[in-house]
Scaffold this active site. Sequence first.
Site, PDB file in Angstrom:
ATOM      1  N   GLU A  24      -6.481  -7.449  -0.727  1.00  0.00           N
ATOM      2  CA  GLU A  24      -6.939  -7.421   0.673  1.00  0.00           C
ATOM      3  C   GLU A  24      -8.384  -6.965   0.730  1.00  0.00           C
ATOM      4  O   GLU A  24      -8.775  -6.045   0.010  1.00  0.00           O
ATOM      5  CB  GLU A  24      -6.164  -6.380   1.492  1.00  0.00           C
ATOM      6  CG  GLU A  24      -4.746  -6.684   1.822  1.00  0.00           C
ATOM      7  CD  GLU A  24      -4.138  -5.555   2.661  1.00  0.00           C
ATOM      8  OE1 GLU A  24      -4.873  -4.846   3.367  1.00  0.00           O
ATOM      9  OE2 GLU A  24      -2.921  -5.379   2.570  1.00  0.00           O
ATOM     10  N   GLU A  32       0.844  -1.209   0.000  1.00  0.00           N
ATOM     11  CA  GLU A  32       0.000   0.000   0.000  1.00  0.00           C
ATOM     12  C   GLU A  32       0.879   1.258   0.000  1.00  0.00           C
ATOM     13  O   GLU A  32       0.818   2.093   0.922  1.00  0.00           O
ATOM     14  CB  GLU A  32      -0.953   0.006   1.186  1.00  0.00           C
ATOM     15  CG  GLU A  32      -2.060  -1.017   1.050  1.00  0.00           C
ATOM     16  CD  GLU A  32      -3.162  -0.862   2.097  1.00  0.00           C
ATOM     17  OE1 GLU A  32      -2.939  -0.177   3.110  1.00  0.00           O
ATOM     18  OE2 GLU A  32      -4.249  -1.427   1.887  1.00  0.00           O
TER      19      GLU A  32
HETATM   20  C1  GAL Z   1      -4.165  -2.339   4.979  1.00  0.00           C
HETATM   21  C2  GAL Z   1      -2.783  -2.927   5.111  1.00  0.00           C
HETATM   22  C3  GAL Z   1      -2.747  -4.198   5.906  1.00  0.00           C
HETATM   23  C4  GAL Z   1      -3.631  -4.089   7.112  1.00  0.00           C
HETATM   24  C5  GAL Z   1      -5.022  -3.741   6.680  1.00  0.00           C
HETATM   25  C6  GAL Z   1      -6.001  -3.644   7.807  1.00  0.00           C
HETATM   26  O1  GAL Z   1      -4.065  -0.951   4.924  1.00  0.00           O
HETATM   27  O2  GAL Z   1      -2.188  -3.148   3.858  1.00  0.00           O
HETATM   28  O3  GAL Z   1      -1.412  -4.462   6.273  1.00  0.00           O
HETATM   29  O4  GAL Z   1      -3.118  -3.108   7.951  1.00  0.00           O
HETATM   30  O5  GAL Z   1      -5.007  -2.493   6.036  1.00  0.00           O
HETATM   31  O6  GAL Z   1      -7.296  -3.292   7.371  1.00  0.00           O
END
Ligand code: GAL
Length: 664
Positions: free
Chosen positions: A317, A160
């Site tokens: 994610e 990210e």
């Molecule tokens: C994203 C990140 C992850 C985790 C996730 C939690 O921003 O890439 O590592 O922190 O959010 O929602």
Amino acid sequence: MTTNHTWLRPTRPGQQPRLEYGADYNPEQWPRETWDEDIRAMRTAGVTVVSLAIFSWARLEPVEGTYDFGWLDEIMDLLHAGGISVDLATATASPPPWLTTKHPEILPVDREGRTIWPGGRQQWRPTSPIFREHALRLVRVMAERYGNHPALTAWHVSNELGCHNVYDFSDDAAAAFRVWLQQRYSDLGALNAAWGTSFWSQHYSDWAQILPPRLAATHPNPTQQLDFKRFSSEALRVYLRAERDLLHELTPGVPVTTNFMIMGETKAMDYAAWAADVDFVSNDHYRLPGAQDLDELSFSANLTSGVAGGKPWFLMEHSTSAVNWQPINVAKKPGELARDALTHVAHGADAVCYFQWRQSRAGAEKYHSGMMPHAGADSVLFRDVTALGTTLRELAPISGTGRTPSRAAIVFDWDSWWASEQDSHPSDRLRYKQEALDWYTAFLDLGVRADVLPSHADLSGYDLVVAPILHVVPQPLKQRLEAYVDGGGHLVTTYFSGIVDENDHVYLGGYPGALRDLLGIRIEEFEPLLDGDTAPLDNGTTGTLWTDRIDVTGDGVQVLARYKDGGAAITRRTVGTGSAAYVSTRLAADGLAPVLGDLLERAGVTSELPAELRGRVELAVRGEYWFLVNRTAEPVELTGLDGEFLHGSADRLEPRSVTVLRKA
Ligand code: GAL
């Protein structure tokens, strides 16, 4: 439109295309015994891929130049033996304490000059040469060690990029900003002209005088602010390319990606441009509670497909249930886990991954859901995770199929997002993304599919295009929009569009500047509304936020709706077989839907859904596959649909559910 993508390197002989399923996996947070249990449970759940080593720098290089790869070697081997492939992070997302202690000059600085200290994550300046040197050394070591590992299916650059560190006001940033400006403007005179530095005694006589827009006595120069936003997005892109180029050089044939954050109000990275720098697009998405949260998920997934050029992409994610970073973190309701995942698939995701595999015991994310919850495998959540794995296996034939373009589109433009929301404007209440989302909701309410596209996309195949708050209109974009309408396209735009060029300079002669002739209207003054004030229209809708006093100046302009005081509110100019329409106020989604419905009808665009499903069901199409998502809290009876039902009920769409069918 079927494409066979080769975005992941096959990690098994004869590997068939499939929808990938998995998560970030952080085995270093767990004792060794847990790893075997993890792999067994992953196999139960149908996991095919995990992202490893994202925040592992401090474990992999505990002391400068001394590496400890034993644990990573072992887990890579175990995963491979378990049939699970690895999207391996370059591990550069968060620098280890030894690096920030030795080189505190890599730490970012905010606009008030405060250092962002270690203790969280991503505490590095995108432009720091020292950070880059150390990070690229690690990337090289990782690539040399794992480039031929049979589990390796893709590289995951950093994580990210820009999540916490995109705006850095340090001296490194200042130096890199000057270099970027020299490339953009060549000479200082051009910069002075572009930034309008005759105003407020801001004329520069030496490049060294130029700074990032640090804390100032009042509004910093708007073009300086806009250029700093462009530069900051570009600086991270340059960093991304540095890691990518090294990986391509050392491990040719292994695709490289990084996870974008096309979601909510995350706006600092121009992903329309970034997409060119990755071998395949990946995205992270988290829902924010609110009336439009599901529409926003769909909008973001749709835009991700847009930046990916309509090709399949990788959902890197999302969450199985609650997150940990909102003020109140609500668990997902029954059905939402699969519904959310399948809505991403509906818009082109060929991989469904989560943050993270096993919910942490310690650290700031211990209350963030995972695929394996604190409660363990004997849990509703893990059973839902396993059921989704089965569904994704059943839907494998969809893999590789891009989205089927719709007849309508929404144009999304990062420059306009950035510029329209800057300070010192007629109203600071304007929200670019919200306006675009409201139009998207109106499309959904009408049951009409609309592709969300970056502004550089080819519009020629679309019958109707909505460009909300298209504030920045450089000459080439103006010409493309004119050609689109001349070619028979139907353009719809809104208040505060066409106002400035790429330097944030106002087009003179009356608003909406660059679009004035095309729209056939002229506005002398903006009339934003105070909070709570409304502007009723004679079509029964009500505007808020903004109004314009419109003079109709062109031929063929029809006033479609007027303000109650008689002034034109919505206009439409016919140009050959095309048209250009203007909506001068902010209509909430329920007011937009009838207006949009009228404009669609005039453009001859109709819903593909049976009448009784429109608005209640979202339709997304990938080739012969139709995805139907229930948008309501009620069951919806499915009628008038022919085909083979691959997932979900053929008769009844339960709340929070999705049906997938192969069209007859
Ligand atoms: C994203 C990140 C992850 C985790 C996730 C939690 O921003 O890439 O590592 O922190 O959010 O929602």
